[in-house]
Design a protein around this motif. Structure first.
Motif, PDB file in Angstrom:
ATOM      1  N   LYS A   2       0.844  -1.177   0.000  1.00 20.37           N
ATOM      2  CA  LYS A   2       0.000   0.000   0.000  1.00 20.37           C
ATOM      3  C   LYS A   2       0.885   1.234   0.000  1.00 20.37           C
ATOM      4  CE  LYS A   2      -3.928   2.286   2.169  1.00 20.37           C
ATOM      5  NZ  LYS A   2      -4.964   2.240   3.223  1.00 20.37           N
ATOM      6  N   HIS A  98     -10.340   1.881  -7.575  1.00 18.39           N
ATOM      7  CA  HIS A  98      -9.633   1.002  -6.637  1.00 18.39           C
ATOM      8  C   HIS A  98      -8.822   1.819  -5.635  1.00 18.39           C
ATOM      9  CE1 HIS A  98      -7.614  -2.689  -5.306  1.00 18.39           C
ATOM     10  NE2 HIS A  98      -6.493  -1.983  -5.309  1.00 18.39           N
ATOM     11  N   GLU A 101     -11.163   3.580  -3.188  1.00 16.08           N
ATOM     12  CA  GLU A 101     -11.713   2.643  -2.201  1.00 16.08           C
ATOM     13  C   GLU A 101     -10.690   2.314  -1.120  1.00 16.08           C
ATOM     14  OE1 GLU A 101     -12.939  -0.669  -4.517  1.00 16.08           O
ATOM     15  OE2 GLU A 101     -14.628   0.402  -5.444  1.00 16.08           O
ATOM     16  N   ARG A 102      -9.432   2.254  -1.504  1.00 16.43           N
ATOM     17  CA  ARG A 102      -8.366   1.946  -0.537  1.00 16.43           C
ATOM     18  C   ARG A 102      -7.864   3.196   0.178  1.00 16.43           C
ATOM     19  NH1 ARG A 102      -3.715  -1.905  -2.458  1.00 16.43           N
ATOM     20  NH2 ARG A 102      -3.560  -2.145  -0.212  1.00 16.43           N
ATOM     21  N   ASP A 210      -5.261  -0.710 -15.350  1.00 19.95           N
ATOM     22  CA  ASP A 210      -5.897  -1.610 -14.391  1.00 19.95           C
ATOM     23  C   ASP A 210      -5.024  -2.804 -14.008  1.00 19.95           C
ATOM     24  OD1 ASP A 210      -6.188  -2.623 -16.928  1.00 19.95           O
ATOM     25  OD2 ASP A 210      -8.328  -3.024 -16.770  1.00 19.95           O
ATOM     26  N   ILE A 213      -3.875  -3.013 -10.299  1.00 23.16           N
ATOM     27  CA  ILE A 213      -4.699  -3.503  -9.186  1.00 23.16           C
ATOM     28  C   ILE A 213      -4.099  -4.738  -8.542  1.00 23.16           C
ATOM     29  CG2 ILE A 213      -6.963  -4.421  -8.538  1.00 23.16           C
ATOM     30  CD1 ILE A 213      -8.155  -2.499 -10.642  1.00 23.16           C
ATOM     31  N   PRO A 214      -3.799  -5.825  -9.284  1.00 20.93           N
ATOM     32  CA  PRO A 214      -3.161  -6.970  -8.622  1.00 20.93           C
ATOM     33  C   PRO A 214      -1.798  -6.636  -8.046  1.00 20.93           C
ATOM     34  CG  PRO A 214      -3.225  -7.278 -11.013  1.00 20.93           C
ATOM     35  CD  PRO A 214      -4.109  -6.113 -10.695  1.00 20.93           C
ATOM     36  N   LEU A 216      -0.978  -3.774  -6.606  1.00 24.95           N
ATOM     37  CA  LEU A 216      -1.239  -3.116  -5.331  1.00 24.95           C
ATOM     38  C   LEU A 216      -1.737  -4.086  -4.272  1.00 24.95           C
ATOM     39  CD1 LEU A 216      -2.946   0.053  -6.796  1.00 24.95           C
ATOM     40  CD2 LEU A 216      -0.802   0.046  -5.512  1.00 24.95           C
ATOM     41  N   GLU A 217      -2.398  -5.133  -4.704  1.00 27.64           N
ATOM     42  CA  GLU A 217      -2.934  -6.114  -3.766  1.00 27.64           C
ATOM     43  C   GLU A 217      -1.898  -7.138  -3.339  1.00 27.64           C
ATOM     44  OE1 GLU A 217      -6.256  -7.592  -5.946  1.00 27.64           O
ATOM     45  OE2 GLU A 217      -7.629  -6.069  -5.147  1.00 27.64           O
ATOM     46  N   SER A 218      -0.735  -7.100  -3.978  1.00 28.75           N
ATOM     47  CA  SER A 218       0.317  -8.081  -3.715  1.00 28.75           C
ATOM     48  C   SER A 218       1.439  -7.459  -2.909  1.00 28.75           C
ATOM     49  CB  SER A 218       0.849  -8.616  -5.042  1.00 28.75           C
ATOM     50  OG  SER A 218       2.005  -9.398  -4.835  1.00 28.75           O
ATOM     51  N   GLU A 219       2.157  -8.260  -2.212  1.00 31.87           N
ATOM     52  CA  GLU A 219       3.345  -7.791  -1.498  1.00 31.87           C
ATOM     53  C   GLU A 219       4.597  -7.959  -2.359  1.00 31.87           C
ATOM     54  OE1 GLU A 219       3.448  -6.195   1.340  1.00 31.87           O
ATOM     55  OE2 GLU A 219       1.285  -6.309   1.474  1.00 31.87           O
TER      56      GLU A 219
END
Length: 225
Positions: A2, A98, A101-102, A210, A213-214, A216-219
Motif C-alpha cells: 500500500k 480502486h 476505495e483503498r 488496471d 490492481i493486482p 497493489l494487492e500483492s506484497e
C-alpha cells in the motif's frame, strides 16, 4: 503493498492525449516551416517548454519564432479543449476507483497547460478522484521533467513520503524524473519508444492502468512485464 500516494502523469498515461499533441506539433511545423520529425516528437515527450530547450536547440534552426509558436500551440489546444477532452486510457476508471476505495491519495503531475487538465477531467467526470493537480506552470516547479521537481512538489502537497509514492508514467523523461525524485516509477509505454536505460529505471512495466490492481494487492516487488 500500500503506497502512501499515487502520482499520475496525464498525457499518454491517464488520457490518450499524446497523439493530439503530436498532431498539433505537426501542424505547427507546417505553419512555421519547422522540422517536426518523429525523432523530435520522441525527444519532446513529457517535457514542458522550459525543459524542452535542449530539444528545440537540437532540432530547430537558430532564431525560430519561439513566442509565436508557443502562442499558436496554446490557441490550438484551447480550440480542441473548448469542444471536448481527450479519451481516457484503458483501465482508467478501474484503477482510480480502486485507489479511492483503498483511501490512497492521488495527484496529477503533468507538463500540460492547466486548462487542458481541467478539460480532460471534466470530460471524463473525474475531478473528484484527485487531491492535487500540479502542472509544469506551477510556481513551485522550477524545472520540468526529466528534473524531479514536479514529483517532489506533488508528494509535498499530498503530505506523502516521495520514496513511498508510486509515479505512473508513459515517457522516458517522466520515468527519469520519477527516479531522480526517489519515487517508485511505474511505466506504461504509450507513443514514446522505451530504451533499456528507461526500463532499468522503472520499478514496474505494465501494459494498461488496471494491471496496477493486482500489483497493489500483492506484497511482491518484482518487475512486472
Amino acid at each position: 503493498m500500500k503506497p502512501q500516494a499515487v502520482i499520475f502523469d496525464m498525457d499518454g498515461t491517464l488520457f490518450d492525449s499524446e497523439r493530439l499533441g503530436h498532431q498539433i506539433w505537426r501542424q505547427l511545423g507546417v505553419e512555421f516551416q519547422l522540422p517536426v520529425s518523429d525523432a523530435f516528437l520522441r525527444d519532446l515527450s513529457g517535457r514542458d517548454w522550459n525543459s524542452a530547450k535542449e530539444v528545440f536547440d537540437h532540432y530547430f534552426p537558430a532564431g525560430w519564432p519561439l513566442s509565436a509558436v508557443k502562442e499558436r500551440q496554446r490557441e490550438l489546444f484551447a480550440q480542441f479543449y473548448a469542444m471536448s477532452g481527450a479519451e481516457v486510457k484503458p483501465g482508467f476508471y478501474a484503477i482510480l476507483d480502486h485507489l479511492k476505495e483503498r483511501q490512497i491519495p492521488m495527484a496529477i503531475a503533468t507538463s500540460s497547460f492547466p486548462q487542458c487538465v481541467k478539460a480532460n477531467l471534466r470530460h471524463a467526470h473525474a475531478e473528484h478522484y484527485f487531491q492535487s493537480i500540479i502542472t509544469g506552470y506551477d510556481p513551485d516547479v522550477k524545472a520540468g521533467k526529466p528534473a524531479p521537481d514536479i514529483y517532489l512538489c506533488a508528494a509535498r502537497r499530498l503530505q506523502a513520503d516521495i520514496t513511498r509514492c508510486i509515479v505512473v508514467e508513459d515517457s522516458p523523461s517522466g520515468v527519469r524524473a520519477a527516479a531522480a525524485a526517489n519515487a517508485m516509477p511505474l511505466l506504461i509505454p504509450d507513443t514514446a519508444p522505451v530504451d533499456d536505460a528507461t526500463r532499468r529505471k522503472a520499478r514496474w512495466i505494465l501494459e494498461r492502468l488496471d494491471q496496477m490492481i493486482p500489483l497493489l494487492e500483492s506484497e511482491e516487488t518484482d518487475h512486472a512485464v
